[in-house]
Design a protein around this motif. Structure first.
Motif, mmCIF file in Angstrom:
data_model
loop_
_atom_site.group_PDB
_atom_site.id
_atom_site.type_symbol
_atom_site.label_atom_id
_atom_site.label_comp_id
_atom_site.label_asym_id
_atom_site.label_seq_id
_atom_site.Cartn_x
_atom_site.Cartn_y
_atom_site.Cartn_z
ATOM 1 N N LYS A 3 0.838 -1.200 0.000
ATOM 2 C CA LYS A 3 0.000 0.000 0.000
ATOM 3 C C LYS A 3 0.873 1.250 0.000
ATOM 4 O O LYS A 3 2.004 1.240 0.486
ATOM 5 C CB LYS A 3 -0.938 0.006 1.208
ATOM 6 C CG LYS A 3 -0.253 0.122 2.556
ATOM 7 C CD LYS A 3 -1.255 0.218 3.695
ATOM 8 C CE LYS A 3 -2.044 -1.048 3.889
ATOM 9 N NZ LYS A 3 -2.886 -1.013 5.112
ATOM 10 N N SER A 4 0.381 2.332 -0.569
ATOM 11 C CA SER A 4 1.164 3.558 -0.683
ATOM 12 C C SER A 4 1.430 4.151 0.693
ATOM 13 O O SER A 4 0.602 4.071 1.603
ATOM 14 C CB SER A 4 0.434 4.571 -1.559
ATOM 15 O OG SER A 4 -0.813 4.904 -0.990
ATOM 16 N N ASN A 6 1.878 7.412 2.612
ATOM 17 C CA ASN A 6 1.554 8.824 2.453
ATOM 18 C C ASN A 6 2.253 9.681 3.496
ATOM 19 O O ASN A 6 2.589 9.214 4.584
ATOM 20 C CB ASN A 6 0.032 9.024 2.557
ATOM 21 C CG ASN A 6 -0.719 8.263 1.490
ATOM 22 O OD1 ASN A 6 -0.353 8.283 0.320
ATOM 23 N ND2 ASN A 6 -1.794 7.584 1.892
ATOM 24 N N VAL A 466 10.177 3.159 0.740
ATOM 25 C CA VAL A 466 8.814 3.547 0.354
ATOM 26 C C VAL A 466 8.153 2.472 -0.507
ATOM 27 O O VAL A 466 6.943 2.255 -0.443
ATOM 28 C CB VAL A 466 8.817 4.916 -0.360
ATOM 29 C CG1 VAL A 466 7.474 5.196 -1.020
ATOM 30 C CG2 VAL A 466 9.182 6.020 0.618
ATOM 31 N N SER A 467 8.981 1.745 -1.287
ATOM 32 C CA SER A 467 8.428 0.681 -2.127
ATOM 33 C C SER A 467 7.992 -0.534 -1.318
ATOM 34 O O SER A 467 7.351 -1.442 -1.850
ATOM 35 C CB SER A 467 9.474 0.240 -3.163
ATOM 36 O OG SER A 467 10.497 -0.553 -2.552
#
Length: 469
Positions: A3-4, A6, A466-467
């Motif tokens: 999931k991203s 944020n 982040v990935s």
């Protein structure tokens, strides 16, 4: 698919929920922390005896000329303030206004409050927050609030945070940036294990962090004030169930070990290369630190020698008592002093002496440890050179009080932490100095990101994190 991740609001700023751990004495500086902030996270400058520079940009060696420990302690505080200010200013320039710059302080370091005040007074508008652990920093909130910066207490249990909040922090609630949960079994450096916890039985961090959130909610702290998971974090995909988890509230993640192996990391290349070779289990949770805390470091020859030193240890009495009726005839005790031991320990002492460990040194626990003459000379010199880098030091018996003493015998089973960390941080032998690392450091060797000895930039590392990897 991961999931991203944020941006979140931490300490009044929109940043990625990724925080660089502030590793004391030159293992984190302006290059790494500035680059971390530039990439959108929170970079953390270590304000623990940070480096300062001469007019040509060369690191100023921290040499102590004072005749007394108190004099050297004052020199140490001046070095710490100058270095902290210089590192913050340089980190700010590198970050170019992006992300945020925090500073890290160890509450039990010598002169911690004076150093913190001194750095904050001269870096107004540059420091976003103060991360602080290693003890119970009750005055942290007061000092941070007086300078208009947020505070990030490091705790290892809900009980510790409740005590801090009830006694002090509720008076400066609006300046609480986040609560850092530092896992006492997985984090590198000094760890907050309590006497009720088993160092050999790691506990799941999830319920411990949930317990902290429960206390925060009971005290009316909003769920958008993050809890920072520190210690044992490698790939965020392994922590995906923590992200956007209503039970936990807002969370962020702190990375201490992974940023060591980046191009901007200030540690020497030899140290970086050593980290890339570690196997699982090579990081030891031990109690040799002169702080009295547990700490985690690579089990290199330096640490193994401390282990062996403590194994060459026997109890003694100054008079014949119980089974201690055999007068010690090995160990070169000072003239006129006698020690009585059991028969079995007498034989052991003679064996150690035959192997070259001819010097017996007394400990605060009424035991004797056996060392070589060379080791004894080094121990005694390091103890006499003490500059009071800790509020209390078991190795030298220094304490930051009127008498400048703990009141206990100096403990030869420990070591001068200032000396060894300054050495390894500035090119000293990585096998003969204390090498702090988290317990996941062995993953450098198996993570494909580091294949063929690849050392990323901080930007590349954050992109990788982040990935989810």
């Amino acid at each position: 698919m991961f999931k991203s991740l944020n941006a979140v609001r931490i300490g009044g700023r929109e940043v990625l929920p990724l925080i660089e751990g502030g590793k004391g004495i030159s293992a984190t500086n302006h290059m790494s922390s500035g680059a971390w902030a530039l990439a959108g996270g929170i970079g953390t400058v270590s304000a623990v005896n940070a480096d300062s520079y001469d007019a040509d940009g060369n690191i100023i060696p921290q040499i102590y000329n004072g005749r007394t420990r108190r004099d050297r302690h004052e020199e140490l505080i001046r070095y710490a303030i100058e270095g902290g200010v210089e590192q913050v200013r340089r980190a700010w320039e590198v970050a170019s206004g992006k992300g945020a710059i925090n500073i890290n302080i160890l509450w039990e370091m010598g002169g911690a409050q004076r150093v913190l005040e001194g750095v904050l007074e001269r870096t107004k508008g540059l420091v976003a927050g103060v991360t602080c652990g290693a003890g119970m920093p009750y005055r942290l909130s007061e000092i941070a609030a007086s300078h208009g910066v947020h505070y990030y207490p490091i705790v290892s249990s809900a009980r510790a945070f409740r005590a801090l909040w009830k006694r002090a922090y509720h008076k400066a609630a609006e300046w609480l940036g986040a609560v850092v949960y530092e896992d006492p079994w997985r984090a590198g450096g000094h760890n907050g294990l309590s006497n009720a916890e088993d160092p050999l039985k790691p506990e799941d961090p999830y319920p411990r962090v949930k317990a902290i959130r429960d206390v925060m909610r009971q005290e009316g702290i909003p769920d958008d004030v993050p809890i920072v998971m520190a210690g044992g974090v490698w790939n965020l995909s392994e922590w995906e169930h923590w992200i956007d988890n209503k039970e936990l509230g807002a969370v962020a993640f702190q990375f201490g070990t992974r940023p060591l192996v980046t191009q901007e990391s200030p540690i020497p290349d030899e140290w970086k290369q050593r980290l890339l070779t570690l196997e699982e289990g090579d990081v030891l949770l031990h109690r040799f630190s002169p702080t009295g805390f547990y700490s985690s470091a690579v089990r290199n020859p330096f640490l193994r020698e401390l282990e062996a030193r403590s194994e060459r240890q026997i109890p003694f009495t100054t008079e014949e008592v119980g089974e201690h009726v055999f007068e010690l005839d090995a160990g070169n005790l000072p003239r006129g002093q006698k020690a009585f031991v059991t028969q079995g320990d007498l034989f052991r002492a003679r064996e150690w002496a035959a192997l070259g460990y001819t010097e017996a040194l007394k400990t605060p626990d009424s035991t004797l440890v056996f060392v070589t003459p060379e080791s004894k000379a080094e121990i005694r010199k390091d103890q006499s050179d003490c500059m009071g880098c800790l509020s209390q030091c078991s190795f030298s018996s220094w304490a930051d009080n009127e008498k400048n003493t703990t009141g206990y015998l100096a403990d030869p089973r420990s070591f001068c932490i200032q000396k060894t960390l300054q050495s390894i941080g500035h090119g000293g032998d990585v096998e003969q100095n204390l090498m702090f690392a988290g317990h996941n450091a062995y993953r450098f060797k198996s993570d494909p990101f580091y294949s063929n000895g690849f050392i990323p930039t901080v930007k590349q590392l954050i992109e990788r994190i982040v990935s989810g990897k």
